[in-house]
Design an enzyme around this catalytic site. Structure first.
Site, PDB file in Angstrom:
ATOM      1  CD1 TRP A 102      -1.936  -2.286   1.927  1.00 26.81           C
ATOM      2  CD2 TRP A 102      -2.861  -1.455   0.071  1.00 26.81           C
ATOM      3  NE1 TRP A 102      -2.878  -3.182   1.485  1.00 26.81           N
ATOM      4  CE2 TRP A 102      -3.463  -2.708   0.362  1.00 26.81           C
ATOM      5  CE3 TRP A 102      -3.280  -0.748  -1.051  1.00 26.81           C
ATOM      6  CZ2 TRP A 102      -4.462  -3.253  -0.443  1.00 26.81           C
ATOM      7  CZ3 TRP A 102      -4.280  -1.302  -1.861  1.00 26.81           C
ATOM      8  CH2 TRP A 102      -4.858  -2.530  -1.553  1.00 26.81           C
ATOM      9  CG  ASP A 172      -3.215   3.951   4.616  1.00 31.38           C
ATOM     10  OD1 ASP A 172      -4.169   3.771   5.396  1.00 31.38           O
ATOM     11  OD2 ASP A 172      -3.098   3.338   3.530  1.00 31.38           O
ATOM     12  CE  LYS A 196      -7.866  -2.510   5.430  1.00 30.22           C
ATOM     13  NZ  LYS A 196      -8.097  -3.815   4.800  1.00 30.22           N
TER      14      LYS A 196
END
Length: 361
Positions: A102, A172, A196
């Site tokens: 990511w 992030d 999540k």
């Protein structure tokens, strides 16, 4: 009604109590004769939901008033582009610490928009670790330094975060937000896909320092400008109303569980169950992450005998353990232990892993 033990990486498990309340209110929110799915995003009813979600998140994370909370769309992946579009000015460089897929994707988007550099990387060791603090450097000409606090694919996590930088810190936090305390004031911007630890997919939470947002480029397309969403309280266009409603329920549940400190204690216990089995049977299981970088949210490992991985997953599915396949890019096994995954679920999985290992003897 039977419920499986869901260890999926995202969308992840939601608290049963949240699902039950959403079910009960689906047709008539608070007995007002209308579903959240139907109500106007500018109505007083939704105003209350929207404000409640912001206030709960502010309390849970101790977010100072000089920061604004935005509820956006496009997932965390859209933030990969929005951040450099707004904050990477001509003559500046955006710095990225690479710790997994990511962060690589975030860097790739920034490269399309301006000058970038890699401030540190653990790619050389297969993303098994987090770079040492003394290996990370920021420069006065950096627009910002970007990190990904938890790496879902490789199962690593920052346990000590960069501080005292020469440039704004951006993170992030999609996969470990609300699982441990964060000093929000150390960051200029935090962002997280909700699917999540916060709620369902379709919603992205951004926490941005107002004074930094004021420095953003004024030439960014309207919907990609943080200023647009700040000025319109995240409702320049129709927001994902039901996702915000579910976010508020998840935050309410998190508060009832004891807040972020309680979530951190539970995550330590849950991940500990699995890591103890992995360490107990090194001839059967091989963990991917170095011990000091192990994620408490995503436990990644392989069977030493790769031919047994398929059998492990098949038997696990028979026991109603789902979502255990590793990411398609790396394979193996991954157990995601987000906040809504109960300690009982983690303990059951650990017992299964121990029984499976003993059967291999």
């Amino acid at each position: 009604m039977k419920r499986v033990d869901n260890f999926g990486a995202g969308p992840g498990a939601l608290p049963t109590a949240v699902l039950e309340k959403a079910r009960d209110e689906l047709l008539s929110y608070q007995n007002k004769g209308i579903s959240v799915l139907e109500m106007s995003h500018r109505s007083e009813m939704f105003d209350e939901i929207h404000l409640s979600a912001k206030n709960r998140l502010r309390r849970l994370m101790n977010i100072p008033e000089e920061y604004e909370i935005l509820f956006l769309q496009g997932g965390a992946s859209l933030q990969f582009s929005m951040i450099p579009m707004n904050f990477l000015q001509k003559g500046q460089t955006a710095a990225y610490v690479l710790t997994g897929s990511w962060s690589e994707k975030a860097l790739a988007e920034a490269k399309k928009l301006g000058e970038t550099r890699i401030a540190a990387s653990s790619k050389e060791d297969g993303y098994r670790s987090i770079p040492a603090m003394n290996a990370i450097y920021s420069e006065s000409n950096d627009a910002y330094l970007h990190i990904t606090t938890n790496n879902t694919i490789y199962g690593t996590q920052w346990h000590v975060l960069p501080s005292h930088l020469d440039s704004p810190l951006v993170a992030d936090v999609s996969s470990d937000i609300l699982s441990r305390p964060l000093d929000v004031q150390s960051f200029s911007l935090l962002y997280a896909g909700a699917q999540k630890n916060l709620g369902p997919s379709g919603l992205t939470v951004v926490i941005v320092k107002k004074s930094w947002a004021e420095q953003a480029s004024k030439t960014v397309p309207t919907m990609l400008s943080y200023q647009t969403h700040l000025q319109h309280d995240s409702r320049y266009n129709t927001p994902p109303t039901f996702a915000v409603y579910l976010l508020n329920l998840v935050l309410e549940w998190t508060e009832a569980q004891g807040g972020v400190p309680a979530m951190m204690e539970k995550s330590l216990r849950k991940s500990g169950y699995l890591y103890r089995v992995i360490d107990e049977f090194p001839d059967v299981y091989e963990g991917h992450a170095c011990q000091e970088a192990r994620s408490r949210m995503n436990v990644t490992f392989r069977l030493v005998n790769p031919e047994r991985t398929k059998q492990f997953l098949t038997v696990a599915n028979d026991y109603s353990f789902i979502g255990l396949s590793g990411h398609r890019s790396v394979g193996g096994i991954r157990a995601s232990l987000y906040n809504a995954v109960s300690e009982e679920s983690a303990a059951r999985l650990a017992e299964f892993m121990r029984d499976f290992a003993q059967s291999e003897k």
